[in-house]
Design a protein around this motif. Sequence first.
Motif, PDB file in Angstrom:
ATOM      1  N   GLU A 174       0.819  -1.201   0.000  1.00  0.00           N
ATOM      2  CA  GLU A 174       0.000   0.000   0.000  1.00  0.00           C
ATOM      3  C   GLU A 174       0.858   1.257   0.000  1.00  0.00           C
ATOM      4  OE1 GLU A 174      -0.625  -2.630   1.756  1.00  0.00           O
ATOM      5  OE2 GLU A 174      -2.757  -3.110   1.616  1.00  0.00           O
ATOM      6  N   PHE A 175       1.900   1.227   0.822  1.00  0.00           N
ATOM      7  CA  PHE A 175       2.750   2.408   0.909  1.00  0.00           C
ATOM      8  C   PHE A 175       3.528   2.604  -0.379  1.00  0.00           C
ATOM      9  CE2 PHE A 175       2.876   1.775   5.758  1.00  0.00           C
ATOM     10  CZ  PHE A 175       1.636   2.375   5.843  1.00  0.00           C
ATOM     11  N   ARG A 176       3.884   1.462  -1.000  1.00  0.00           N
ATOM     12  CA  ARG A 176       4.578   1.574  -2.277  1.00  0.00           C
ATOM     13  C   ARG A 176       3.664   2.261  -3.285  1.00  0.00           C
ATOM     14  NH1 ARG A 176       6.918  -3.642  -2.459  1.00  0.00           N
ATOM     15  NH2 ARG A 176       5.134  -4.280  -3.692  1.00  0.00           N
ATOM     16  N   GLU A 177       2.400   1.860  -3.280  1.00  0.00           N
ATOM     17  CA  GLU A 177       1.435   2.475  -4.201  1.00  0.00           C
ATOM     18  C   GLU A 177       1.249   3.951  -3.876  1.00  0.00           C
ATOM     19  OE1 GLU A 177      -2.144   0.214  -4.047  1.00  0.00           O
ATOM     20  OE2 GLU A 177      -1.290  -1.434  -5.203  1.00  0.00           O
ATOM     21  N   LEU A 178       1.142   4.242  -2.566  1.00  0.00           N
ATOM     22  CA  LEU A 178       0.973   5.631  -2.138  1.00  0.00           C
ATOM     23  C   LEU A 178       2.153   6.483  -2.596  1.00  0.00           C
ATOM     24  CD1 LEU A 178      -0.571   7.719  -0.234  1.00  0.00           C
ATOM     25  CD2 LEU A 178       1.103   7.065   1.471  1.00  0.00           C
ATOM     26  N   ASN A 179       3.357   5.970  -2.350  1.00  0.00           N
ATOM     27  CA  ASN A 179       4.554   6.720  -2.733  1.00  0.00           C
ATOM     28  C   ASN A 179       4.597   6.949  -4.233  1.00  0.00           C
ATOM     29  OD1 ASN A 179       5.320   6.843  -0.143  1.00  0.00           O
ATOM     30  ND2 ASN A 179       7.071   5.459  -0.304  1.00  0.00           N
ATOM     31  N   CYS A 180       4.224   5.904  -4.959  1.00  0.00           N
ATOM     32  CA  CYS A 180       4.230   5.987  -6.411  1.00  0.00           C
ATOM     33  C   CYS A 180       3.268   7.085  -6.860  1.00  0.00           C
ATOM     34  CB  CYS A 180       3.827   4.635  -6.971  1.00  0.00           C
ATOM     35  SG  CYS A 180       3.838   4.574  -8.741  1.00  0.00           S
ATOM     36  N   PHE A 181       2.095   7.086  -6.235  1.00  0.00           N
ATOM     37  CA  PHE A 181       1.057   8.058  -6.568  1.00  0.00           C
ATOM     38  C   PHE A 181       1.499   9.479  -6.206  1.00  0.00           C
ATOM     39  CE2 PHE A 181      -2.868  10.240  -5.115  1.00  0.00           C
ATOM     40  CZ  PHE A 181      -3.469  10.347  -6.358  1.00  0.00           C
ATOM     41  N   VAL A 182       2.041   9.596  -4.988  1.00  0.00           N
ATOM     42  CA  VAL A 182       2.492  10.908  -4.527  1.00  0.00           C
ATOM     43  C   VAL A 182       3.589  11.441  -5.434  1.00  0.00           C
ATOM     44  CG1 VAL A 182       3.852  12.013  -2.707  1.00  0.00           C
ATOM     45  CG2 VAL A 182       1.846  10.688  -2.108  1.00  0.00           C
ATOM     46  N   LYS A 183       4.485  10.557  -5.812  1.00  0.00           N
ATOM     47  CA  LYS A 183       5.604  10.966  -6.660  1.00  0.00           C
ATOM     48  C   LYS A 183       5.078  11.471  -8.002  1.00  0.00           C
ATOM     49  CE  LYS A 183      10.229  10.337  -7.728  1.00  0.00           C
ATOM     50  NZ  LYS A 183      10.305  11.734  -8.102  1.00  0.00           N
ATOM     51  N   LYS A 184       4.164  10.700  -8.575  1.00  0.00           N
ATOM     52  CA  LYS A 184       3.606  11.076  -9.878  1.00  0.00           C
ATOM     53  C   LYS A 184       2.922  12.431  -9.775  1.00  0.00           C
ATOM     54  CE  LYS A 184       2.359   6.913 -12.336  1.00  0.00           C
ATOM     55  NZ  LYS A 184       1.242   5.979 -12.361  1.00  0.00           N
ATOM     56  N   MET A 185       2.148  12.596  -8.684  1.00  0.00           N
ATOM     57  CA  MET A 185       1.361  13.807  -8.525  1.00  0.00           C
ATOM     58  C   MET A 185       2.270  15.027  -8.359  1.00  0.00           C
ATOM     59  SD  MET A 185      -1.895  13.833  -6.077  1.00  0.00           S
ATOM     60  CE  MET A 185      -1.079  14.571  -4.710  1.00  0.00           C
ATOM     61  N   THR A 186       3.268  14.897  -7.486  1.00  0.00           N
ATOM     62  CA  THR A 186       4.123  16.060  -7.239  1.00  0.00           C
ATOM     63  C   THR A 186       4.971  16.375  -8.471  1.00  0.00           C
ATOM     64  OG1 THR A 186       5.664  14.560  -6.157  1.00  0.00           O
ATOM     65  CG2 THR A 186       4.258  15.867  -4.736  1.00  0.00           C
ATOM     66  N   ASP A 187       5.424  15.338  -9.158  1.00  0.00           N
ATOM     67  CA  ASP A 187       6.208  15.589 -10.372  1.00  0.00           C
ATOM     68  C   ASP A 187       5.378  16.346 -11.391  1.00  0.00           C
ATOM     69  OD1 ASP A 187       8.285  14.370  -9.227  1.00  0.00           O
ATOM     70  OD2 ASP A 187       8.319  12.590 -10.508  1.00  0.00           O
ATOM     71  N   LYS A 188       4.118  15.933 -11.496  1.00  0.00           N
ATOM     72  CA  LYS A 188       3.236  16.595 -12.449  1.00  0.00           C
ATOM     73  C   LYS A 188       2.986  18.042 -12.024  1.00  0.00           C
ATOM     74  CE  LYS A 188      -1.227  15.971 -14.773  1.00  0.00           C
ATOM     75  NZ  LYS A 188      -0.996  17.199 -15.461  1.00  0.00           N
ATOM     76  N   ALA A 189       2.808  18.207 -10.711  1.00  0.00           N
ATOM     77  CA  ALA A 189       2.583  19.569 -10.210  1.00  0.00           C
ATOM     78  C   ALA A 189       3.779  20.457 -10.523  1.00  0.00           C
ATOM     79  CB  ALA A 189       2.336  19.543  -8.706  1.00  0.00           C
ATOM     80  N   ILE A 190       4.965  19.901 -10.360  1.00  0.00           N
ATOM     81  CA  ILE A 190       6.180  20.685 -10.636  1.00  0.00           C
ATOM     82  C   ILE A 190       6.247  21.039 -12.115  1.00  0.00           C
ATOM     83  CG2 ILE A 190       8.687  20.518 -10.786  1.00  0.00           C
ATOM     84  CD1 ILE A 190       8.609  18.991  -8.136  1.00  0.00           C
ATOM     85  N   ASP A 191       5.937  20.049 -12.954  1.00  0.00           N
ATOM     86  CA  ASP A 191       5.974  20.316 -14.400  1.00  0.00           C
ATOM     87  C   ASP A 191       4.947  21.368 -14.783  1.00  0.00           C
ATOM     88  OD1 ASP A 191       7.940  18.489 -14.600  1.00  0.00           O
ATOM     89  OD2 ASP A 191       6.675  16.841 -15.288  1.00  0.00           O
ATOM     90  N   ASP A 192       3.724  21.197 -14.229  1.00  0.00           N
ATOM     91  CA  ASP A 192       2.658  22.158 -14.543  1.00  0.00           C
ATOM     92  C   ASP A 192       3.032  23.550 -14.069  1.00  0.00           C
ATOM     93  OD1 ASP A 192       1.291  20.150 -15.590  1.00  0.00           O
ATOM     94  OD2 ASP A 192      -0.296  20.036 -14.083  1.00  0.00           O
ATOM     95  N   TYR A 193       3.600  23.586 -12.872  1.00  0.00           N
ATOM     96  CA  TYR A 193       3.988  24.874 -12.307  1.00  0.00           C
ATOM     97  C   TYR A 193       5.030  25.543 -13.199  1.00  0.00           C
ATOM     98  CZ  TYR A 193       6.173  28.180  -9.111  1.00  0.00           C
ATOM     99  OH  TYR A 193       6.702  29.300  -8.545  1.00  0.00           O
ATOM    100  N   ALA A 194       5.989  24.717 -13.642  1.00  0.00           N
ATOM    101  CA  ALA A 194       7.047  25.269 -14.485  1.00  0.00           C
ATOM    102  C   ALA A 194       6.461  25.839 -15.774  1.00  0.00           C
ATOM    103  CB  ALA A 194       8.083  24.196 -14.794  1.00  0.00           C
ATOM    104  N   SER A 195       5.520  25.101 -16.361  1.00  0.00           N
ATOM    105  CA  SER A 195       4.986  25.586 -17.635  1.00  0.00           C
ATOM    106  C   SER A 195       4.094  26.804 -17.409  1.00  0.00           C
ATOM    107  CB  SER A 195       4.233  24.478 -18.371  1.00  0.00           C
ATOM    108  OG  SER A 195       3.093  24.110 -17.657  1.00  0.00           O
ATOM    109  N   LEU A 196       3.391  26.810 -16.263  1.00  0.00           N
ATOM    110  CA  LEU A 196       2.548  27.969 -15.941  1.00  0.00           C
ATOM    111  C   LEU A 196       3.403  29.215 -15.736  1.00  0.00           C
ATOM    112  CD1 LEU A 196      -0.519  28.446 -15.255  1.00  0.00           C
ATOM    113  CD2 LEU A 196       0.223  28.505 -12.891  1.00  0.00           C
ATOM    114  N   LYS A 197       4.481  29.003 -15.012  1.00  0.00           N
ATOM    115  CA  LYS A 197       5.381  30.111 -14.725  1.00  0.00           C
ATOM    116  C   LYS A 197       5.972  30.641 -16.029  1.00  0.00           C
ATOM    117  CE  LYS A 197       9.271  31.208 -12.129  1.00  0.00           C
ATOM    118  NZ  LYS A 197      10.282  31.320 -11.341  1.00  0.00           N
ATOM    119  N   GLU A 198       6.357  29.695 -16.868  1.00  0.00           N
ATOM    120  CA  GLU A 198       6.928  30.083 -18.148  1.00  0.00           C
ATOM    121  C   GLU A 198       5.896  30.880 -18.935  1.00  0.00           C
ATOM    122  OE1 GLU A 198       8.790  26.697 -20.043  1.00  0.00           O
ATOM    123  OE2 GLU A 198       8.688  27.836 -21.917  1.00  0.00           O
ATOM    124  N   PHE A 199       4.660  30.387 -18.895  1.00  0.00           N
ATOM    125  CA  PHE A 199       3.607  31.065 -19.645  1.00  0.00           C
ATOM    126  C   PHE A 199       3.398  32.484 -19.134  1.00  0.00           C
ATOM    127  CE2 PHE A 199      -0.828  32.364 -19.896  1.00  0.00           C
ATOM    128  CZ  PHE A 199      -0.977  32.391 -21.272  1.00  0.00           C
TER     129      PHE A 199
END
Lengths: 440, 227
Positions: free
Chosen positions: A189-214
């Motif tokens: 379960e924790f492996r799944e949670l970590n995987c999910f959290v990692k995906k989510m935060t990575d996406k947030a960082i990418d989105d933030y970067a593109s938003l900032k760039e925009f």
Amino acid sequence: MKLVDKYTLWFLSITLLILPLNSFITYRSIKNEIDKAAVERLKHVNTRVAEQLRKGERPGDYSQGCKIDVMPVSALPGEPFEITEKDVTHDPELKDNDRKITVTSYHNINGQYYKITSGDYVTRSEQILLGLRTSIMWKLIILIGLVVLTARLISRFVLAPFYGTMKKLQGFTLKSKKRIELPNTTTKEFRELNCFVKKMTDKAIDDYASLKEFSENASHELQTPLAIIRSKLELLSESDINDHQAKLIVDMQNSVEKLTRINRSLVLLSKLENKEFETQETVNLSRYAESTLRSFSDLVQLKALTLRSQIEENVEVKLHASLVDILLNNLISNAIRHNIPAGSIEVLLNRDVLIVKNTGRPPGCPPEEMFQRFKKGTHCNNSIGIGLSIVKQICDLNAFAIQYHYTSGLHIIVINFPSGKASSKLLQNDERYLHEKIQL
Amino acid sequence: MKVLLIEDNEELASSISDFLGREGYICEVSYNVRDAQDKLISFQYDCVLLDIMLPDGNGLDILSFMRMERIQSSILILSAKNSLDDKVAGLEEGADDYLTKPFHLPELHARLRAIYRRKMLNGSNIIAFNEISLNIDTLEARVNGHLLDMTRKEFDLLLYFLVNKNRVLSRQSIAAHLWGDYTDNLANFDFVYQHVKNIRKKISAASGTDYIGTVYGLGYKFNTSKQ
């Protein structure tokens, strides 16, 4: 309620449910076994007595410690054995209840029918129950004690990855652009949670970067054409023009000015929302407030307003230096603009609070909508209606509580600073809470 | 004064060089980093106007290039990126001032003059025209030797007029010069009007010539040909 407590409670309640059922089954099987053994023994005794009779020996009153009774009968009944069980209530010697099993058997010995009865005392059911109860009690005590103790100890190890992930998330800010690294765990379960959290935060960082760039690109792309229009208008206004043309240029200049300010404010707001102005340093708000009031003193005089200020010295707040000016400028300039002729402004600053009061006409919209973008309170067409929204954003970002009232002809804006040195008390509380949890 | 303008937008560059040319400046334009570096090495400039975002690189690179090559020109950064990081980085890299687009051309000129004054070691701290003289160190304004009782804002405004003589100064430009960019207050140009009125009154009171006149509805002009 903690996860470990929940688990413990569920486990214990299931145990409590199972234990009585279990003990009933145990009681039944023990009783049956005892009875069966007693009956087997008595049957054996009866057979022995019958053999004795067959040999012509006269059996005694007791055989193998069991009282026996031999009686000749006239005929054999259908069943060769008859088992009875009864509670002997008044045994004068024992003076206690007792349970007796008697086995009666019928034999044909040398043409003569005999009824042989033997009986024996067996363990009473109450005694079995008593024994069971004691053992269950002890079982329960040991179980609860061990479960409560070990659950806490074990959960520290088992839930460690979970708390680790929570702590990582707590420290996660988009601004740092640092992707979070989560430790490996063997729990699925924790492996799944970590995987999910990692995906989510990575996406947030990418989105933030593109938003900032925009937003950066948008500001750049808009500012350059604005700069061109403005400079061309300035050059045009110096050429040989007539009155009518001048009026056209003035209108254009006003619009370009407005556009410029809207663009700047929106860029600033998006930067605030992206939390680009986080800081750990404090500024001397008193000094800033005094210099802001000084710089606006001309305007105050021009509008014939009365300015009263009560500024405590060396008020330190945690705020980005470039935001202090924006915050104060917006508050004071609002107080000047939305004022009435011969009105007054009152500024009060101390360690806990900044209050700006000014006279003015009643607002045209409900107070709670005052902080929305492009909401113009009064009848001022020259304003773009974004100043208070910026003020609100700055306050929210730094955990200052801001309120607006309109009472008896006064617009009052109150900004409460968080007590202590912490700018974000909420976050700190969370951290402490989390820390306690991890310490358990 | 010889100025190198490094700006990739041709229309804006032409506006700036046109404006500065009329002030008697020699203004050369580079549209990219490579050309700018060539010019900086080959010629000497008093001041460099530098855009941050350029097609083939970052303006901040030119700053470090200039430091490496020991080029002593004053530097004024013109940036559309109104970001604090750039401002701080630019000033740390040796820029003298920072102006955010869109700016007013008279404002650019005033800043340029201020940098130039500071850079000139033996530069005078007195700016004078006929009977008017301003001491920018002590913030004293004199007309015919009489000290005028002026507020800081009025002094700044008079200085702005003197630097941009014979220019139409729009009320927007004056407001931005006096109160900065971020105040959402300045659409009310009554304040500008009041300040200009006060200055004119004070100069006239000291029997100075009233050089400042209005130009249609556009703004104000410091007219040197007035007698």
